[in-house]
Scaffold this active site. Sequence first.
Site, PDB file in Angstrom:
ATOM      1  N   ARG A  63       0.831  -1.209   0.000  1.00 27.73           N
ATOM      2  CA  ARG A  63       0.000   0.000   0.000  1.00 27.73           C
ATOM      3  C   ARG A  63       0.862   1.254   0.000  1.00 27.73           C
ATOM      4  O   ARG A  63       0.528   2.252  -0.654  1.00 27.73           O
ATOM      5  CB  ARG A  63      -0.927   0.020   1.215  1.00 27.73           C
ATOM      6  CG  ARG A  63      -2.097  -0.944   1.133  1.00 27.73           C
ATOM      7  CD  ARG A  63      -3.123  -0.652   2.215  1.00 27.73           C
ATOM      8  NE  ARG A  63      -3.816   0.607   1.960  1.00 27.73           N
ATOM      9  CZ  ARG A  63      -4.267   1.421   2.924  1.00 27.73           C
ATOM     10  NH1 ARG A  63      -4.065   1.119   4.191  1.00 27.73           N
ATOM     11  NH2 ARG A  63      -4.905   2.530   2.605  1.00 27.73           N
ATOM     12  N   ASN A  95      -4.220   8.802   3.724  1.00 28.51           N
ATOM     13  CA  ASN A  95      -3.000   8.063   4.071  1.00 28.51           C
ATOM     14  C   ASN A  95      -2.906   7.704   5.550  1.00 28.51           C
ATOM     15  O   ASN A  95      -1.976   6.998   5.949  1.00 28.51           O
ATOM     16  CB  ASN A  95      -1.755   8.868   3.677  1.00 28.51           C
ATOM     17  CG  ASN A  95      -1.480   8.818   2.182  1.00 28.51           C
ATOM     18  OD1 ASN A  95      -1.832   7.853   1.514  1.00 28.51           O
ATOM     19  ND2 ASN A  95      -0.868   9.864   1.661  1.00 28.51           N
TER      20      ASN A  95
END
Length: 329
Positions: A63, A95
């Site tokens: 990721r 994020n």
Amino acid sequence: MGRFSIILVLSLSLSLCLFPDTILAQLRQNYYANICPNVEQIVRNEVQKKFQQTFVTVPATIRLFFHDCLVQGCDASVIIQSTANNKAEKDHPDNLSLAGDGFDTVIKAKQAVDRVPGCTDKVSCADILAMATRDVIALSGGPSYAVELGRLDGLRSTASAVNGKLPQPTFNLNQLNSLFAANGLDQTDMIALSAAHTVGFSHCNKFANRIYNFSRQNPVDPTLDKTYATQLQQMCPRVVDPRIAINMDPNTPNKFDNVYYQNLQQGRGLFTSDQVLFTDLRSRPTVNRWAQNSADFQQAFINAITKLGRVGVKTAGNGNIRRDCAAFN
């Protein structure tokens, strides 16, 4: 030289000045062969240590690579820590769910590389992230591949740069295709890279809209398998903390494999953006093909993640090699 030739040369020179990001750095395999010959083994050793400590290292690192490359290119800008004067990428809401093990993997690998005489300050954090991503995919049962190297680290990182750059769990096929196309990736690449959801976890609030109050006619998203929807409701009751973690792949959550596509065939894609790959007739044939052919999927994934790794590569004029991955030099 004729007048036309002079004008052409000047035009080309102007274009190169105005669009420096269109000129990719010379990425190649074995880039560090004469700089830091054992860098890939050094990184792999550190990744293996983290992997043995926690499987979260796998999805966290993957990721991190995706979130880095899709914002302003593969330049490790997502690793930069915010300061009093700058809110960095990693603190953007999209994020905040990035697991710390991904950052830790890159930082520890960088430190290990820099401890080797001759390698100190010679290998970029962006390249270490690319290598670590390849390694965690292989460690979890996915394909191994030769990674292209030669990236520089970016010189800026701002939270505002993330706006609109990352795929959302509610995206439809058009939205997914548009976002990936903006990075030079086509629909086939997008479907292949979506298989990263074969490992890792998500939080209840990212898909609660599919299991509660989906619509007036259908409280539960009708594209969800009913048994799976009930299981999700049991794991994510309305009144329970929405940050509870749920495996993205309910069948083989710790294995990087093509079961992701088989899940989609059965209505077991966790996000709308997953399940739409099967419900939309334009992408369904690819899902069906890869659900049956693991080798075909793996090669498509290698092709796609290699292309992703070329996005926004920084050249000497707009990048450098950081001494500390989390701070600018």
